[in-house]
Write a protein that holds these residues in place. Structure first.
Motif, PDB file in Angstrom:
ATOM      1  N   LYS A 112      11.791 -23.889  -4.388  1.00 56.99           N
ATOM      2  CA  LYS A 112      13.020 -24.347  -5.034  1.00 56.99           C
ATOM      3  C   LYS A 112      14.223 -24.193  -4.122  1.00 56.99           C
ATOM      4  CE  LYS A 112      15.948 -23.685  -9.093  1.00 56.99           C
ATOM      5  NZ  LYS A 112      16.161 -22.920 -10.342  1.00 56.99           N
ATOM      6  N   LYS A 113      14.306 -23.082  -3.433  1.00 52.82           N
ATOM      7  CA  LYS A 113      15.436 -22.867  -2.536  1.00 52.82           C
ATOM      8  C   LYS A 113      15.407 -23.824  -1.347  1.00 52.82           C
ATOM      9  CE  LYS A 113      16.280 -18.000  -3.625  1.00 52.82           C
ATOM     10  NZ  LYS A 113      17.673 -18.230  -4.086  1.00 52.82           N
ATOM     11  N   VAL A 114      14.207 -24.207  -0.929  1.00 48.67           N
ATOM     12  CA  VAL A 114      14.104 -25.142   0.193  1.00 48.67           C
ATOM     13  C   VAL A 114      14.480 -26.548  -0.245  1.00 48.67           C
ATOM     14  CG1 VAL A 114      12.516 -26.211   1.837  1.00 48.67           C
ATOM     15  CG2 VAL A 114      12.369 -23.770   1.392  1.00 48.67           C
ATOM     16  N   VAL A 115      13.969 -26.971  -1.405  1.00 50.86           N
ATOM     17  CA  VAL A 115      14.187 -28.345  -1.867  1.00 50.86           C
ATOM     18  C   VAL A 115      15.607 -28.536  -2.380  1.00 50.86           C
ATOM     19  CG1 VAL A 115      13.439 -30.112  -3.502  1.00 50.86           C
ATOM     20  CG2 VAL A 115      11.750 -28.632  -2.391  1.00 50.86           C
ATOM     21  N   GLU A 116      16.029 -27.646  -3.270  1.00 50.06           N
ATOM     22  CA  GLU A 116      17.341 -27.824  -3.892  1.00 50.06           C
ATOM     23  C   GLU A 116      18.467 -27.185  -3.085  1.00 50.06           C
ATOM     24  OE1 GLU A 116      17.199 -26.490  -7.904  1.00 50.06           O
ATOM     25  OE2 GLU A 116      15.466 -27.725  -8.438  1.00 50.06           O
ATOM     26  N   GLY A 117      18.176 -26.097  -2.413  1.00 49.46           N
ATOM     27  CA  GLY A 117      19.226 -25.420  -1.651  1.00 49.46           C
ATOM     28  C   GLY A 117      19.292 -25.820  -0.193  1.00 49.46           C
ATOM     29  N   GLY A 118      18.348 -26.640   0.265  1.00 51.29           N
ATOM     30  CA  GLY A 118      18.357 -27.064   1.660  1.00 51.29           C
ATOM     31  C   GLY A 118      18.071 -25.942   2.642  1.00 51.29           C
ATOM     32  N   GLU A 119      17.363 -24.903   2.201  1.00 47.63           N
ATOM     33  CA  GLU A 119      17.111 -23.742   3.052  1.00 47.63           C
ATOM     34  C   GLU A 119      15.766 -23.904   3.760  1.00 47.63           C
ATOM     35  OE1 GLU A 119      17.475 -20.292   0.605  1.00 47.63           O
ATOM     36  OE2 GLU A 119      19.561 -20.707   0.064  1.00 47.63           O
ATOM     37  N   ALA A 120      15.684 -24.927   4.616  1.00 49.46           N
ATOM     38  CA  ALA A 120      14.431 -25.182   5.338  1.00 49.46           C
ATOM     39  C   ALA A 120      14.125 -24.093   6.347  1.00 49.46           C
ATOM     40  CB  ALA A 120      14.505 -26.541   6.032  1.00 49.46           C
ATOM     41  N   TRP A 121      15.094 -23.277   6.714  1.00 51.12           N
ATOM     42  CA  TRP A 121      14.865 -22.187   7.662  1.00 51.12           C
ATOM     43  C   TRP A 121      13.876 -21.165   7.117  1.00 51.12           C
ATOM     44  CZ3 TRP A 121      16.384 -17.786   5.155  1.00 51.12           C
ATOM     45  CH2 TRP A 121      17.367 -17.902   4.174  1.00 51.12           C
ATOM     46  N   ARG A 122      13.640 -21.183   5.829  1.00 50.25           N
ATOM     47  CA  ARG A 122      12.669 -20.247   5.256  1.00 50.25           C
ATOM     48  C   ARG A 122      11.244 -20.531   5.741  1.00 50.25           C
ATOM     49  NH1 ARG A 122      14.319 -17.071   0.942  1.00 50.25           N
ATOM     50  NH2 ARG A 122      16.475 -17.417   0.309  1.00 50.25           N
ATOM     51  N   LEU A 123      10.981 -21.743   6.208  1.00 54.05           N
ATOM     52  CA  LEU A 123       9.674 -22.053   6.784  1.00 54.05           C
ATOM     53  C   LEU A 123       9.396 -21.187   8.006  1.00 54.05           C
ATOM     54  CD1 LEU A 123       9.812 -25.958   6.562  1.00 54.05           C
ATOM     55  CD2 LEU A 123       8.280 -24.476   5.255  1.00 54.05           C
ATOM     56  N   VAL A 124      10.453 -20.747   8.689  1.00 55.76           N
ATOM     57  CA  VAL A 124      10.306 -19.920   9.886  1.00 55.76           C
ATOM     58  C   VAL A 124      10.414 -18.440   9.551  1.00 55.76           C
ATOM     59  CG1 VAL A 124      11.211 -19.468  12.197  1.00 55.76           C
ATOM     60  CG2 VAL A 124      11.269 -21.786  11.282  1.00 55.76           C
ATOM     61  N   THR A 125      11.389 -18.072   8.723  1.00 57.88           N
ATOM     62  CA  THR A 125      11.626 -16.645   8.462  1.00 57.88           C
ATOM     63  C   THR A 125      10.503 -15.998   7.666  1.00 57.88           C
ATOM     64  OG1 THR A 125      12.924 -17.268   6.500  1.00 57.88           O
ATOM     65  CG2 THR A 125      14.129 -16.927   8.561  1.00 57.88           C
TER      66      THR A 125
END
Length: 381
Positions: A112-125
């Motif tokens: 949800k945070k990646v899709v709606e919040g644009g937090e694609a950096w979570r794929l790395v962290t």
């Protein structure tokens, strides 16, 4: 009367008749002695592998410090002697680690945070975080047996590239199919190293001696590790995604010159000229074909996966049986409840994939995957 001429002197005459020694014979010209061979390159000392292990352990300690279980819970484990480093209760985290809230704040994977919040950096962290002591120790011990050997053989650049890109590939696959839970861990990156070892053996097949034995041993290790992923509470999608990514990367980054290739740049001129006719091309045509095909698949897969993720596509909607890749139910255990979800504003519809029950829930602002998982468990129960 005068001096006797030198030519008629008896002494020189006698000297001429003395046979010459073998050492006095004229020497034949010899070719110049070749220069000594260049010194053998020193063995590569791994430094990236211990750095990766240090970063993972250090970040786990940071997570435990920030978690500070005694400040918000009375069921902490080891609070009397660990203080703020004490673990969350078994009912919340059976792996002896921080809470899900702390992991989310540090960068755990949440769709949800990646899709709606644009937090694609979570794929790395998320690949640098771990859920508990057992989790981080198991992953780092596995990395010791694989990472050091690969770095000594291929260098830090190739190891680092395979590790990071495979970790992202594992996170991407997990985010497309595991929609109701958060995800952390370096398992995808570790499986990527195994995949790269397998493809490296295939693309460099001609330079190995015990080919079949090496292949069978490696396949056995991979199959055993993937089989563990069908147990409950294990994200096998991250394993599969990391393995496939590393497998393709091995064809690209681990390619070696074929047997019979001679690198003339590192040879003296007189040897390089004679070896010119005996040398083979650096790579076989089959190696070049495998490299190109793998590169195309890798780029296409990442582009398609990222596009689907950012559009909010649920992979389970297009593959009704894929959830069995992560957990296979048996009489000994039950799989974690899995639900498909569709959300509009603050209303979400969950459908249990086990009993096909469906329910619409109203969510509060800021609701993440943790309460959605609880709602899914209640719906499937």
């Amino acid at each position: 009367m005068g001096r006797t001429p030198i030519a008629s002197s008896p002494a020189p005459e006698a000297a001429i008749q003395i046979p010459t020694r073998r050492s006095e014979k004229p020497r034949r010209s010899r070719p110049p002695r070749p220069p000594p061979p260049p010194p053998e390159p020193s063995k590569w000392v791994a430094w990236l592998s211990p750095t990766i292990i240090f970063i993972n352990i250090a970040l786990f300690l940071v997570a435990m410090y920030l978690n500070n279980c005694p400040s918000h819970s009375h069921t902490c484990i080891g609070a009397s002697f660990l203080g703020r480093f004490s673990f969350q209760g078994i009912h919340e985290n059976p792996l002896l680690g921080p809470s899900a809230t702390t992991l989310l704040e540090l960068g755990a994977m949440d769709v949800k945070k990646v899709v709606e919040g644009g937090e694609a950096w979570r794929l790395v962290t998320c690949m640098w975080l771990h859920a508990g002591v057992f989790h981080v120790l198991a992953n780092m011990l596995s990395f010791v047996f694989v990472g050091f050997r690969m770095e000594e053989e291929f260098g830090f650049a190739r190891l680092g590239g395979v590790y990071v890109i495979s970790g992202i590939g594992g996170s991407l696959a997990s985010s497309l199919y595991v929609r109701t839970t958060i995800s952390v861990g370096a398992s995808g990156a570790l499986f990527g190293l195994l995949g790269a070892m397998l493809s490296e053996l295939i693309i460099n097949w001609s330079i190995y001696e015990n080919k079949v034995q090496s292949l069978m041993s490696l396949l056995l290790i991979i199959l055993v590790n993937l089989a563990v992923g069908i147990l409950p509470h294990v994200d096998n999608f991250a394993h599969l995604g990391g393995f496939l990514t590393g497998f393709m990367l091995g064809f690209v980054l681990m390619i070696r010159p074929q047997y019979g290739y001679i690198n003339k740049k590192k040879m003296p001129d007189y040897i390089a000229s004679s070896a010119k006719s005996k040398s083979k091309p650096k790579y076989k045509p089959s190696q070049c074909i495998m490299l190109i095909v793998a590169l195309v698949i890798l780029i296409t897969g990442f582009t398609t996966g990222l596009t689907m993720l950012l559009k909010g596509v649920n992979g389970n909607d297009h593959c009704s049986w894929c959830h069995y890749l992560s957990c296979v139910p048996s009489p000994l255990w039950t799989c974690q409840a899995r639900c498909t979800s569709s959300q509009y504003e603050n209303r979400v519809q969950l459908t249990c994939m086990q009993n096909r029950k469906s329910q619409i829930y109203t969510l509060n602002n800021g609701t993440t995957a943790v309460p959605i998982q609880q709602l899914c468990a209640e719906l499937c129960g």
